[in-house]
Write an enzyme that holds these catalytic residues in place. Structure first.
Site, mmCIF file in Angstrom:
data_model
loop_
_atom_site.group_PDB
_atom_site.id
_atom_site.type_symbol
_atom_site.label_atom_id
_atom_site.label_comp_id
_atom_site.label_asym_id
_atom_site.label_seq_id
_atom_site.Cartn_x
_atom_site.Cartn_y
_atom_site.Cartn_z
ATOM 1 N N ARG A 73 0.820 -1.214 0.000
ATOM 2 C CA ARG A 73 0.000 0.000 0.000
ATOM 3 C C ARG A 73 0.854 1.265 0.000
ATOM 4 N NH1 ARG A 73 -5.119 -1.944 3.745
ATOM 5 N NH2 ARG A 73 -6.430 -2.418 1.951
ATOM 6 N N LYS A 125 -18.385 -16.805 2.918
ATOM 7 C CA LYS A 125 -19.842 -16.758 3.013
ATOM 8 C C LYS A 125 -20.544 -16.196 1.776
ATOM 9 C CE LYS A 125 -21.141 -15.322 7.275
ATOM 10 N NZ LYS A 125 -21.059 -14.244 8.276
ATOM 11 N N GLY A 172 -9.533 -8.745 0.216
ATOM 12 C CA GLY A 172 -8.368 -8.722 1.100
ATOM 13 C C GLY A 172 -7.722 -10.083 1.240
ATOM 14 N N GLY A 192 -12.808 -4.370 0.333
ATOM 15 C CA GLY A 192 -14.175 -3.941 0.625
ATOM 16 C C GLY A 192 -14.668 -2.905 -0.367
#
Ligand code: ADP
Ligand code: MG
Length: 415
Positions: free
Chosen positions: A45, A210, A368, A392
């Protein structure tokens, strides 16, 4: 510059701020790197923030960098200091970088005032201040106002946080002339390519833990893709929706109807949803658990019976997924195919990552854990078309949500 179909600009770029020579410019970066005992374990990053910073330095701006790091909870905590990040930034920029031990206190104020053209200052972690992530808009406004007092312009470049309505991401950008930095522009150009007229065949690979985390993405992408490959923990809810037993594998019973709806919609649209035909089933969720490969419709018929847990896609499925990925012109992958953290169940994820690096088409990794997985498995960032710095944020974008941090710099989602 990103433009809408009609050609109008829909994101303010740095150029729109005019000459920045001698101007104090706040740059909101996402320097939220993983740290172990104060040592940066992945500086991806920091590297991703360099082009914008270099551009501003070349223009002779006085650069003030702000970022969050971890979740210190609104109060100073030395474990989350940005000081090590400022040193790494200095090495990577090959340029001196100052550091203020507070974010909006006396040290920051003095050092901001002393900044000369082409100098760089990093302020301490934004999240040492409760106003940054406060639920109260008034509190965020106050903190944003304190930050704004330091600069004449704001460049927003922390792509990893643009889906958050936080003081430095949203309110601050509205208080000064503001623009998106090069990283945000690049990330958006990639996401745009995945949603507006992607080159075909277009394959999306979804996995992870999920289904419920990814429902919005599936709904938004179904009208846009040719093929959806399903792996990871979510595949069991799909198998169950088709009437198969999944033993003790991850199952979200409350999503069965939604998933059946997707299967119907896919059939109507001529989108192929491909489920694994074989599964790696383990005796328990453990690194050294006994495991076997079985047909996807026979998960309960192993020696582990109803206590077996599916922890990876099987070799035939991995090969079939890889074949389809290699035959695609656009591939977006989100979510590991199995519990890649345990080497015995990393094969599916490794095979899919390899296929993305082999495809002649445009390949994008978002998420991520997915980004962490490909790096942990030894792949290099340059082997992919793009690895998103914001898991996200990119998922919310692909759900078609409006992101506060983008809206604040002029973004309007194409209709
Ligand atoms: P991303 O962060 O890339 O969006 P997710 O957070 O959705 O991905 O999911 C990542 C997690 O999914 C990993 O920790 C992985 O271990 C887990 N996972 C993958 N396959 C399974 C499975 N079959 N059962 C349980 N967990 C799984
Ligand atoms: Mg995750």
């Amino acid at each position: 510059m990103i433009t809408s179909e009609g050609g109008g600009a829909i994101l303010r770029t740095i150029g729109s701020l005019g000459s920045l020579t001698g101007s104090r410019v706040i740059v909101r970066c996402d320097l939220n790197v993983p740290l172990t005992d104060g040592v940066i374990t992945d500086d991806g990053r920091v590297r991703a923030s360099l082009p914008t910073l270099q551009l501003l330095l070349d223009q002779g701006a006085r650069v003030i960098i702000i970022s969050h790091l971890g979740r210190p909870g609104g109060a100073p905590d030395p474990a989350y200091s940005l000081a090590p990040v400022a040193s790494r930034l200095s090495e990577l920029l090959d340029h001196p970088v100052g550091f203020a031990v507070d974010t909006v206190g006396p040290d920051a104020t003095a050092k901001v005032a002393a900044l000369d053209n082409g100098e760089v200052l990093v302020l301490e972690n934004l999240r040492f201040n409760p106003g940054e992530t406060s639920k109260s808009e008034a509190e965020r406004q106050v903190f944003a106002g304190q930050l704004a007092a330091y600069a004449e312009a704001v460049v927003s470049d922390g792509f990893g946080v643009v889906h958050r309505k936080q003081a430095s991401v949203y309110e601050l950008e509205k208080l000064r002339p503001s623009a998106a930095g090069l990283l945000i522009a690049e990330e958006l150009a990639v996401l745009d390519r995945l949603t507006e007229n992607p080159e075909r065949p277009y394959t999306v690979v979804l996995g992870g833990s999920k289904v419920s985390d990814k429902l919005g993405v599936i709904a938004h992408l179904l009208p846009r893709v040719d093929t959806l490959l399903i792996g990871g923990g979510m595949l069991f809810t799909f198998l169950a929706a088709q009437g198969h037993r999944v033993a003790s594998s991850l199952l979200e019973a409350e999503q069965l109807d939604t998933v059946r709806g997707y299967l119907r919609e896919a059939a109507d649209r001529g989108v192929e949803i491909v489920l694994p035909t074989d599964i790696v089933v383990a005796a328990s969720f453990a690194a050294d658990a006994a495991h076997v490969v079985v047909a996807a419709n026979a998960i309960e018929n192993t020696e582990f019976g109803a206590s077996g847990i599916g922890l990876d896609i099987g070799p035939d499925s991995a090969a079939e997924f890889a074949r389809r990925i290699r035959a695609s012109q656009t591939v977006f992958w989100n979510g590991p195919m199995g519990v890649f953290e345990l080497p015995a169940f990393a094969m599916g994820t490794r095979t899919i990552a390899q296929a993305l690096t082999d495809t002649p088409g445009f390949s994008v990794v978002g998420g991520g854990d997915s980004a962490a997985a490909v790096r942990q498995l030894g792949f290099g960032d340059h082997q992919f078309g793009h690895i998103s710095t914001g898991g996200g944020a990119s998922l919310e974008f692909l759900e078609g949500s409006s992101l506060p941090g983008l809206e604040a710099v002029g973004w309007a989602a194409p209709q």
